[in-house]
Design an enzyme around this catalytic site. Structure first.
Site, mmCIF file in Angstrom:
data_model
loop_
_atom_site.group_PDB
_atom_site.id
_atom_site.type_symbol
_atom_site.label_atom_id
_atom_site.label_comp_id
_atom_site.label_asym_id
_atom_site.label_seq_id
_atom_site.Cartn_x
_atom_site.Cartn_y
_atom_site.Cartn_z
ATOM 1 N N ASP A 1 69.825 -10.016 56.088
ATOM 2 C CA ASP A 1 68.446 -9.915 55.619
ATOM 3 C C ASP A 1 67.724 -11.203 56.009
ATOM 4 O O ASP A 1 68.128 -12.294 55.617
ATOM 5 C CB ASP A 1 68.428 -9.732 54.099
ATOM 6 N N ASP B 1 63.350 -6.303 59.316
ATOM 7 C CA ASP B 1 63.970 -7.592 59.012
ATOM 8 C C ASP B 1 65.352 -7.492 58.371
ATOM 9 O O ASP B 1 65.843 -8.473 57.802
ATOM 10 C CB ASP B 1 63.058 -8.406 58.095
ATOM 11 N N GLU B 2 65.998 -6.330 58.474
ATOM 12 C CA GLU B 2 67.348 -6.245 57.915
ATOM 13 C C GLU B 2 68.164 -5.187 58.646
ATOM 14 O O GLU B 2 67.627 -4.248 59.223
ATOM 15 C CB GLU B 2 67.309 -5.936 56.418
#
Length: 404
Positions: free
Chosen positions: A17, A111-112
């Site tokens: 993350d 974003d992860e």
């Protein structure tokens, strides 16, 4: 759980993350913002927080909070407009770094991602070592921080990365999975929102351990099929694998206007822009959608949605636009002032690449593919459809929506 030697045997699932991703990118590009309370979001009354630095979060600022409320909590915060193209650029770079460690990468959002490193141990070492290596690669090559959770299942790895923030690494040994899970509140379980949490509290279930010990029949009676799923998660059971060919269930964009809109031409222009962006995302993923949906939120916050299912799936922006424009004509007869408008494409499937023998969208399909090629060479925004040129209302943010 990372103090001293850690037994990461069987903990082959990583969840990475990127910490406060949008805010971290802004600090990367503008170092003078480092250490200051930062809000990524349009500085208007209707905008919401896209991301916030940890300095701002200490004042209670959170993503999806109205910017006006965030500034009341943190008056000294610096507000910057989101730059989605820049975030997407760095996201692609980060995902490529992940694939250097293993081909088994499942992006969850910009974003992860989940990674399965079971096949990378001989080359790169133990899962904990791979996690540390990934964080080093990301920091060295992009300048961005990342938190990583390492566990035996996707659910626990996701929880671990959250506990590792900011900029940390947490390994949950497989043998200690229940020890890690059971003290947590029921809200930590996937699918437990306020209503479910209230229902569980009425049963006297307030921790994950309470759910793990509850009769599964009771949970199913009160919560339906979701009750069994919660019981499984509470007992560390999560058989889902990392899916490298994961297809999103829907793709969409929506726009909140700074001022309410009553001009049909303005709304149609926004629909064309949102439909075009949605189609670009579909084509980039080599998928198409069969159902298109329109979302309208009015000045009194009344919200409606309308959808239409097509005979054939499409990734043609003009087709999506024509369908949602038709839905607008049907749903907006009272001409109530519009605060927000959105487009969504659902029932997504792999694009077969073979249109029907008679293809009414053939010309638009070829034109949009040509635009894709120009964008790939010269960058997004190199071409703007004529219909989108000219005056348009001020907006407080275009939101991307992906559902898996």
């Amino acid at each position: 759980m990372t103090s001293g030697p850690v037994d990461d045997t069987g903990a082959n699932i990583l969840h990475v993350d990127m910490d406060a991703f949008y805010a971290s990118v802004e600090v990367l590009d503008r170092p003078e913002l480092a250490g200051k309370p930062l809000i990524v979001g349009h500085a208007t009354g209707r905008s919401v927080v896209s991301s916030a630095s940890y300095e701002a979060r200490r004042f209670g600022v959170r993503s999806a909070m109205p910017v006006a409320q965030a500034l009341r909590l943190c008056p000294d915060a610096i507000t910057v407009d989101p730059r989605m193209e820049r975030y997407a650029e760095l996201s692609r770079q980060v995902m490529q770094i992940f694939r250097r460690a293993t081909p088994l990468v499942e992006p969850v959002s910009i974003d992860e991602a989940f990674l399965d490193v079971s096949g990378a141990r001989k080359l790169l070492g133990s899962p904990a070592h791979i996690a540390a290596q990934l964080r080093e690669w990301v920091r060295r090559e992009t300048g961005l921080p990342a938190s990583v959770g390492v566990a035996g299942t996707k659910f626990v790895a996701k929880l671990a990365s959250g506990r590792a923030k900011p900029d940390g690494l947490l390994v949950v040994p497989v043998a200690q999975t229940l020890e890690f899970l059971h003290p947590l509140p029921v809200g930590a379980l996937w699918g437990v929102g306020p209503a479910t949490q209230t229902a569980l509290a009425n049963l006297g279930l307030r921790t994950v351990a309470d759910i793990a010990a509850a009769p599964i029949e009771l949970l199913e009676k009160r919560l339906g099929v979701g009750g069994r799923r919660l019981w499984q998660l509470a007992n560390g059971i999560d058989v889902r694998e990392v899916e490298t060919t994961r297809i999103e269930k829907s793709v969409g964009h929506e726009e909140t206007f700074e001022f309410d809109v009553t001009d049909p031409a303005v709304l149609r222009r926004e629909l064309l822009r949102l439909a075009s962006r949605s189609a670009e995302r579909l084509r980039a993923a080599s998928v198409a959608g069969r159902t298109v949906s329109l979302k309208l939120r009015f000045s009194d916050f009344r919200t409606i949605s309308r959808s239409r299912t097509l005979p054939e799936p499409t990734s043609v922006g003009r087709r999506i636009y024509e369908e949602v424009a038709g839905l607008l004509d049907e749903a907006w007869r009272d001409r109530a002032p519009v605060r927000l408008i959105g487009v969504r494409v659902e029932q997504i499937e792999a694009d077969a690449g073979q249109p029907a023998l008679w293809d009414p969208d053939e010309d638009w399909r070829e034109t949009e593919r040509a635009v894709d090629g120009i964008a790939a060479k010269f960058g997004a925004g190199a071409l703007t459809p004529a219909a989108l040129l000219g005056t348009k209302p001020r907006q407080v943010g275009d939101s991307d929506h992906y559902r898996g």
